[in-house]
Scaffold this motif. Structure first.
Motif, short mmCIF file in Angstrom:
data_model
loop_
_atom_site.label_atom_id
_atom_site.label_comp_id
_atom_site.label_asym_id
_atom_site.label_seq_id
_atom_site.Cartn_x
_atom_site.Cartn_y
_atom_site.Cartn_z
N ARG A 52 -2.44 2.37 -13.66
CA ARG A 52 -1.80 1.96 -12.42
C ARG A 52 -1.07 0.63 -12.59
O ARG A 52 -1.51 -0.23 -13.37
CB ARG A 52 -2.83 1.83 -11.29
N PRO A 53 0.03 0.40 -11.85
CA PRO A 53 0.68 -0.91 -11.87
C PRO A 53 -0.29 -2.00 -11.43
O PRO A 53 -1.21 -1.75 -10.65
CB PRO A 53 1.83 -0.75 -10.86
N TRP A 111 0.07 -4.28 -9.36
CA TRP A 111 0.13 -4.56 -7.93
C TRP A 111 -0.42 -3.42 -7.07
O TRP A 111 -0.45 -3.52 -5.84
CB TRP A 111 1.58 -4.83 -7.51
N PHE A 112 -0.86 -2.35 -7.71
CA PHE A 112 -1.30 -1.16 -6.99
C PHE A 112 -2.45 -1.50 -6.04
O PHE A 112 -3.47 -2.05 -6.43
CB PHE A 112 -1.75 -0.09 -7.99
N THR A 113 -2.28 -1.14 -4.76
CA THR A 113 -3.27 -1.47 -3.73
C THR A 113 -3.43 -0.29 -2.78
O THR A 113 -2.45 0.14 -2.17
CB THR A 113 -2.84 -2.70 -2.92
N ARG A 114 -4.63 0.23 -2.69
CA ARG A 114 -4.92 1.26 -1.70
C ARG A 114 -6.31 0.99 -1.10
O ARG A 114 -7.13 0.29 -1.69
CB ARG A 114 -4.90 2.66 -2.32
N GLU A 164 0.82 -1.20 0.00
CA GLU A 164 0.00 0.00 0.00
C GLU A 164 0.86 1.26 0.00
O GLU A 164 0.58 2.24 -0.71
CB GLU A 164 -0.93 0.00 1.22
N LEU A 171 -9.27 7.15 -7.72
CA LEU A 171 -8.16 7.43 -6.83
C LEU A 171 -8.17 8.91 -6.44
O LEU A 171 -8.16 9.79 -7.30
CB LEU A 171 -6.84 7.07 -7.53
N SER A 220 2.39 1.75 -3.31
CA SER A 220 1.38 2.24 -4.26
C SER A 220 1.22 3.75 -4.13
O SER A 220 1.13 4.47 -5.14
CB SER A 220 0.04 1.55 -4.01
N GLU A 221 1.18 4.24 -2.90
CA GLU A 221 1.14 5.69 -2.69
C GLU A 221 2.32 6.37 -3.36
O GLU A 221 2.16 7.37 -4.07
CB GLU A 221 1.15 5.99 -1.19
N ALA A 279 4.14 5.30 -5.77
CA ALA A 279 4.05 5.17 -7.23
C ALA A 279 3.18 6.28 -7.81
O ALA A 279 3.49 6.85 -8.86
CB ALA A 279 3.50 3.80 -7.61
N TRP A 280 2.07 6.59 -7.13
CA TRP A 280 1.20 7.68 -7.62
C TRP A 280 1.92 9.02 -7.50
O TRP A 280 1.89 9.83 -8.44
CB TRP A 280 -0.12 7.70 -6.85
#
Length: 330
Positions: free
Chosen positions: A150-151, A153-156, A67, A211, A70-71, A73-74
């Motif tokens: 998004r990738p 694996w992106f998880t939020r 998570e 998002l 992912s943050e 990455a954004w």
């Protein structure tokens, strides 16, 4: 999780971070100063060699490593596209962006950002101007969220009714609000039931749900001259785009100048993207949703300075706002 940030916990956190500083290329004797305690603890590292850094030591048990990645990455995508102004994540010497601390057997995740000058905007006559700019920023962020690939694996986290006020609350049960008695709980229950019905009419689809930063309140805005920088994407996740306005007015929802801020925000948003009259009407639904959510957060994070400062007075104000909300939408 409540009662985390006692003096002993903070002392261990600072000591663990100081010992880890060489992993970011900083000397162990680098001066650390505590900036804020909210969901996490943030420290400023004052370094004469490579500039100051801001370290965020994550609250245990809240975000997973994926998570947090992912943050970041954004944030990296937003910076690469020059979408908004926000601090650069600073990697460790091995190139990774997330470090760890061992706190008596509990793993604590740590990230670092470049220090960006600026101050929280004051709640004065100039605030409407900043909200006009913020409306445009939100519209730009929402456009990016709709188009960004998004990738895998992106998880939020997902900020919807269930995770805020329903059966799976991320920030605690609103019924535990400080000073809330049986009559107050019954009163808020009517508002919560109405919010549930209102949320059910707003389907979670790509047009209105995606998002979002989810926490661009005043404390997460940095004013430097005419420039406005955004910080703290720690609560970013998937929610209704209009929820970003409600997050922006966190802790000032009751102020008499709120209509002026909303008008300015709407004007700024519409300069970038469409916003219907129905959308504007629904802003107050999200304001009430956020207000009750924060009432729960204060109770479950009462050891933090922000929650402690708000206390039972915030719950009392929530009851007043709930009465107005029920009269308007009930």
């Amino acid at each position: 999780m409540s009662g985390v940030y006692d003096d002993g916990f903070l002392a261990r956190t600072e000591a663990g971070l100081k010992a880890a500083l060489p992993r970011w290329g900083l000397a162990p004797e680098t001066e650390l100063s505590l900036l804020t305690i909210s969901e996490n603890a943030t420290f400023r590292a004052t370094s004469t060699g490579q500039g100051d850094l801001v370290f965020r030591v994550h609250r245990p048990g809240y975000h997973s490593r994926v998570e947090i990645g992912s943050e970041l990455a954004w944030i990296s995508a937003l910076r690469a596209g020059e979408v908004v102004t926000t601090p650069r994540p600073v990697p460790l010497r091995d190139g990774s962006l997330i470090g760890d601390l061992d706190d008596a057997g509990t793993l604590r995740h740590v990230v670092a950002f470049e220090f960006v000058p600026g101050a929280e905007p004051a709640a004065d006559a100039e605030l409407a101007g900043w909200f006009r700019q913020l409306g445009g920023i939100h519209a730009t962020l929402h456009a990016h969220a709709r188009s960004w690939q998004r990738p895998d694996w992106f998880t939020r986290k997902r900020w919807n009714f269930a995770s805020m006020l329903g059966g799976r609350p991320l920030w605690g049960d609103w019924r535990a609000g400080l000073g809330l008695d049986a009559a107050g709980r019954a009163h808020l229950q009517r508002a919560v039931d109405l919010l549930e019905r209102q949320c059910a009419t707003m389907c979670e689809h790509a047009g209105n749900f995606g998002l979002v930063h989810a926490d661009l309140r005043l404390a997460n805005l940095l004013v430097d001259g005419t420039k406005l920088a955004l910080i703290d994407f720690d609560d970013c996740g998937f929610s209704w785009f209009l929820y970003d306005f409600a997050a922006a007015i966190s802790f000032i929802e009751h102020e008499p100048y709120l209509p002026e801020l909303q008008d300015a925000w709407v004007e700024g948003y519409r300069a970038i993207a469409p916003l219907s009259a129905e959308d504007v009407e629904r802003l107050q639904v999200f304001v009430m949703l956020r207000r009750i959510l924060l009432t729960a957060w204060i109770a479950s994070h009462y050891e933090t300075p922000t929650a402690h400062m708000m206390g039972t007075a915030y719950t009392d104000g929530t009851l007043v706002l709930a009465e107005r909300f029920l009269a308007r939408f009930g």
